[in-house]
Design an enzyme around this catalytic site. Structure first.
Site, PDB file in Angstrom:
ATOM      1  N   ARG A  29      14.281   1.084   5.353  1.00 48.90           N
ATOM      2  CA  ARG A  29      12.861   1.375   5.588  1.00 48.90           C
ATOM      3  C   ARG A  29      11.993   0.158   5.314  1.00 48.90           C
ATOM      4  O   ARG A  29      10.896   0.049   5.817  1.00 48.90           O
ATOM      5  CB  ARG A  29      12.397   2.502   4.651  1.00 48.90           C
ATOM      6  CG  ARG A  29      12.943   3.861   4.977  1.00 48.90           C
ATOM      7  CD  ARG A  29      12.742   4.816   3.793  1.00 48.90           C
ATOM      8  NE  ARG A  29      11.357   5.010   3.394  1.00 48.90           N
ATOM      9  CZ  ARG A  29      10.538   5.928   3.900  1.00 48.90           C
ATOM     10  NH1 ARG A  29      10.957   6.724   4.833  1.00 48.90           N
ATOM     11  NH2 ARG A  29       9.301   6.048   3.474  1.00 48.90           N
ATOM     12  N   ARG A  84      10.886 -10.278   5.901  1.00 48.19           N
ATOM     13  CA  ARG A  84      10.216 -11.199   6.843  1.00 48.19           C
ATOM     14  C   ARG A  84      10.247 -12.627   6.332  1.00 48.19           C
ATOM     15  O   ARG A  84      10.059 -12.857   5.138  1.00 48.19           O
ATOM     16  CB  ARG A  84       8.743 -10.827   6.986  1.00 48.19           C
ATOM     17  CG  ARG A  84       8.485  -9.440   7.439  1.00 48.19           C
ATOM     18  CD  ARG A  84       7.031  -9.317   7.896  1.00 48.19           C
ATOM     19  NE  ARG A  84       6.738  -7.931   8.198  1.00 48.19           N
ATOM     20  CZ  ARG A  84       5.999  -7.139   7.437  1.00 48.19           C
ATOM     21  NH1 ARG A  84       5.455  -7.609   6.332  1.00 48.19           N
ATOM     22  NH2 ARG A  84       5.799  -5.892   7.780  1.00 48.19           N
ATOM     23  N   ARG A 112      14.632  15.268  -4.964  1.00 52.33           N
ATOM     24  CA  ARG A 112      13.984  14.560  -6.055  1.00 52.33           C
ATOM     25  C   ARG A 112      12.577  15.121  -6.170  1.00 52.33           C
ATOM     26  O   ARG A 112      11.915  15.392  -5.165  1.00 52.33           O
ATOM     27  CB  ARG A 112      13.901  13.047  -5.788  1.00 52.33           C
ATOM     28  CG  ARG A 112      15.205  12.352  -5.905  1.00 52.33           C
ATOM     29  CD  ARG A 112      15.855  12.494  -7.248  1.00 52.33           C
ATOM     30  NE  ARG A 112      15.260  11.628  -8.258  1.00 52.33           N
ATOM     31  CZ  ARG A 112      15.603  11.652  -9.542  1.00 52.33           C
ATOM     32  NH1 ARG A 112      16.496  12.533  -9.984  1.00 52.33           N
ATOM     33  NH2 ARG A 112      15.052  10.814 -10.387  1.00 52.33           N
ATOM     34  N   GLU A 146       3.693   7.423 -11.850  1.00 51.47           N
ATOM     35  CA  GLU A 146       4.598   8.294 -11.109  1.00 51.47           C
ATOM     36  C   GLU A 146       5.990   8.250 -11.735  1.00 51.47           C
ATOM     37  O   GLU A 146       6.600   7.188 -11.824  1.00 51.47           O
ATOM     38  CB  GLU A 146       4.631   7.803  -9.650  1.00 51.47           C
ATOM     39  CG  GLU A 146       5.404   8.676  -8.719  1.00 51.47           C
ATOM     40  CD  GLU A 146       5.179   8.271  -7.264  1.00 51.47           C
ATOM     41  OE1 GLU A 146       4.075   7.804  -6.905  1.00 51.47           O
ATOM     42  OE2 GLU A 146       6.134   8.410  -6.490  1.00 51.47           O
ATOM     43  N   TYR A 175      13.951  13.174   5.334  1.00 47.52           N
ATOM     44  CA  TYR A 175      13.024  12.239   4.693  1.00 47.52           C
ATOM     45  C   TYR A 175      12.069  11.684   5.742  1.00 47.52           C
ATOM     46  O   TYR A 175      12.132  10.540   6.131  1.00 47.52           O
ATOM     47  CB  TYR A 175      13.853  11.120   4.049  1.00 47.52           C
ATOM     48  CG  TYR A 175      13.109  10.119   3.182  1.00 47.52           C
ATOM     49  CD1 TYR A 175      11.778  10.281   2.832  1.00 47.52           C
ATOM     50  CD2 TYR A 175      13.766   8.987   2.698  1.00 47.52           C
ATOM     51  CE1 TYR A 175      11.130   9.350   2.038  1.00 47.52           C
ATOM     52  CE2 TYR A 175      13.136   8.058   1.898  1.00 47.52           C
ATOM     53  CZ  TYR A 175      11.810   8.241   1.577  1.00 47.52           C
ATOM     54  OH  TYR A 175      11.167   7.311   0.792  1.00 47.52           O
TER      55      TYR A 175
HETATM   56  N1  UDP Z   1      12.256   0.154  -2.858  1.00 49.06           N
HETATM   57  C1  UDP Z   1      12.644  -0.767  -3.793  1.00 49.06           C
HETATM   58  N2  UDP Z   1      11.709  -1.467  -4.489  1.00 49.06           N
HETATM   59  C2  UDP Z   1      10.393  -1.276  -4.275  1.00 49.06           C
HETATM   60  C3  UDP Z   1       9.982  -0.331  -3.301  1.00 49.06           C
HETATM   61  C4  UDP Z   1      10.951   0.377  -2.611  1.00 49.06           C
HETATM   62  O1  UDP Z   1      13.822  -0.968  -4.016  1.00 49.06           O
HETATM   63  O2  UDP Z   1       9.577  -1.924  -4.949  1.00 49.06           O
HETATM   64  C5  UDP Z   1      13.314   0.908  -2.144  1.00 49.06           C
HETATM   65  C6  UDP Z   1      13.740   2.158  -2.866  1.00 49.06           C
HETATM   66  O3  UDP Z   1      15.122   2.321  -2.684  1.00 49.06           O
HETATM   67  C7  UDP Z   1      13.004   3.239  -2.135  1.00 49.06           C
HETATM   68  C8  UDP Z   1      13.010   2.707  -0.715  1.00 49.06           C
HETATM   69  O4  UDP Z   1      12.889   1.303  -0.865  1.00 49.06           O
HETATM   70  O5  UDP Z   1      13.636   4.466  -2.227  1.00 49.06           O
HETATM   71  C9  UDP Z   1      11.919   3.250   0.170  1.00 49.06           C
HETATM   72  O6  UDP Z   1      10.681   2.983  -0.418  1.00 49.06           O
HETATM   73  P1  UDP Z   1       9.336   3.558   0.153  1.00 49.06           P
HETATM   74  O7  UDP Z   1       8.239   2.849  -0.526  1.00 49.06           O
HETATM   75  O8  UDP Z   1       9.398   3.528   1.629  1.00 49.06           O
HETATM   76  O9  UDP Z   1       9.412   5.059  -0.350  1.00 49.06           O
HETATM   77  P2  UDP Z   1       8.295   6.175  -0.520  1.00 49.06           P
HETATM   78  O10 UDP Z   1       6.961   5.501  -0.491  1.00 49.06           O
HETATM   79  O11 UDP Z   1       8.534   7.155   0.590  1.00 49.06           O
HETATM   80  O12 UDP Z   1       8.605   6.738  -1.830  1.00 49.06           O
END
Ligand code: UDP
Length: 372
Positions: free
Chosen positions: A170, A174, A247, A304, A352
């Site tokens: 996700r 870059r 979760r 959170e 998801y």
């Molecule tokens: N993630 C990470 N470090 C960060 C932010 C995200 O490793 O600082 C990883 C983590 O595994 C997470 C995934 O990227 O579950 C997806 O993050 P996203 O922010 O898209 O999740 P959401 O906002 O839906 O909780």
């Protein structure tokens, strides 16, 4: 029957479906067990700030049909998500880009950064089988250790080697100086809050709140020809095959008498020791201004904490690992046999989804229901 459709759940999926049903001349009733509409995208105005009660929601999409559709119900501001990662007091830009690589390795050119990543990813010699392998093969071990491992294991409560690779895909990587978290053509926060947007979707539609469908299922089923159920699919079937895992998230919210706590909407705490995953400072979704463009003296923050879901908790994230995906397929088989019941949304489809995915899936379902 009094209604053509009963929509269980006034979240985004339910509201889009109800809006389209009404537009096609159907009689619709929407119910929700909570005392408010908008599901987990619900926002509430506190101290002049639109507070995202169930966690930060930033709308982003590449889907023009979805963007055009939702634009009928909200005007979006120019918010661009650029979270900051805090690893033991060191700050890094997200998503992984030249600012991140400069801070991590002191490199200044894309070539230098790429050389390091290439070297580090060599340790993965097969198609990534889990999140750890996927992460290292995308950005190398240094970034994995400082910015991914701790955060991910806190968020999912599982070892990175037990999580599916797609979760980390996700995030963009870059070799440019670009802190925009999403690779999306369209992005923003609805001006006036998400609740207002969902209210607009539900204009003219009967909504009953604090109504628990599963407790009065028969009574409700008798009201409509077809039911759209957007709650958890395992709960619908009374957990007959056992419960799916989710979760959950817990928030510690604080109103602070200061105008600026962290200077950004989201700061991720990527080490393992800090017990929370991130802090959201809600006012920055709207540039620190109230609806009249005035600066706000106070601020609201949410720490959170990620937690394993147990019955009675709010489910937030489906866990799409092998075990749960297999269990979901069994529930899906039951769902497919239903004649008058449709399932949808993050919980109904155990998927998801981002918000745009929810809207796209709802519109897709609408096409199959309402187009002749
Ligand atoms: N993630 C990470 N470090 C960060 C932010 C995200 O490793 O600082 C990883 C983590 O595994 C997470 C995934 O990227 O579950 C997806 O993050 P996203 O922010 O898209 O999740 P959401 O906002 O839906 O909780």
């Amino acid at each position: 029957m009094k209604y053509d459709y009963l929509v269980v759940g006034a979240g985004l999926f339910g509201a889009v479906f109800a809006q389209q049903a009404k537009a096609h001349g159907k009689k619709v009733l929407v119910i929700d067990k909570r005392d408010h509409i908008a599901g987990n995208v619900y926002t509430e105005k506190i101290e002049g700030i639109n507070f995202h009660k169930y966690g930060a929601h930033i709308f982003h999409t590449n889907n023009k049909e979805v963007w055009d559709y939702i634009g009928n119900f909200a005007t979006f501001n120019r918010f661009t998500n650029s979270p900051v990662a805090n690893y033991k007091g060191e700050l890094y830009s997200l998503p992984f880009n030249m600012y991140t690589f400069n801070k991590m390795w002191n490199v200044t050119t894309p070539k230098e950064a790429q050389d390091i990543i290439r070297k580090q990813r060599k340790e993965i010699t097969r198609e990534p089988q889990n999140l750890e392998e996927q992460a290292i093969s995308l950005v190398g071990r240094d970034i994995y250790e400082k910015l991914i491992k701790g955060y991910t294991e806190k968020q999912w409560g599982r070892d990175c080697r037990e999580l599916p690779p797609f979760i980390i895909k996700r995030l963009p990587v870059r070799l440019t100086f670009d802190n925009n978290y999403f690779n999306a053509l369209y992005q923003g926060i609805p001006i006036g809050g998400y609740t207002k947007m969902v209210e607009n979707l539900l204009t003219g539609i009967e909504v009953r709140l604090s109504e628990n469908y599963l407790e009065k299922k028969e009574e409700y089923d008798n009201l409509a020809d077809t039911v759209l159920y957007t709650g958890a699919i395992d709960a619908f079937y009374n957990y007959c095959y056992g419960n799916l895992e989710y979760r959950s998230v817990r928030f510690e919210n604080e109103i602070l008498d200061t105008p600026n706590f962290q200077g950004n909407a989201a700061v991720n705490y990527t080490d393992r020791e800090t017990p929370y995953t991130r802090i959201i400072e809600h006012k920055w979704f709207e540039f620190g201004k109230d609806e009249n463009g005035n600066d706000l003296d106070k601020t609201i923050i949410s720490r959170e904490y990620s937690a394993e879901w147990k019955p009675g908790d709010e489910p937030y994230y489906p866990i799409n690992d092998e075990k749960n995906s297999a269990l979901y397929s069994r529930y899906k088989e039951l769902a497919d046999k239903e004649k008058n019941i449709l399932f949808g949304g993050r919980l109904g489809a155990y998927k998801y989804y981002d918000m745009d995915g929810v809207i796209a899936a709802a519109l897709e379902l609408c096409k199959s229901c309402f187009d002749d």
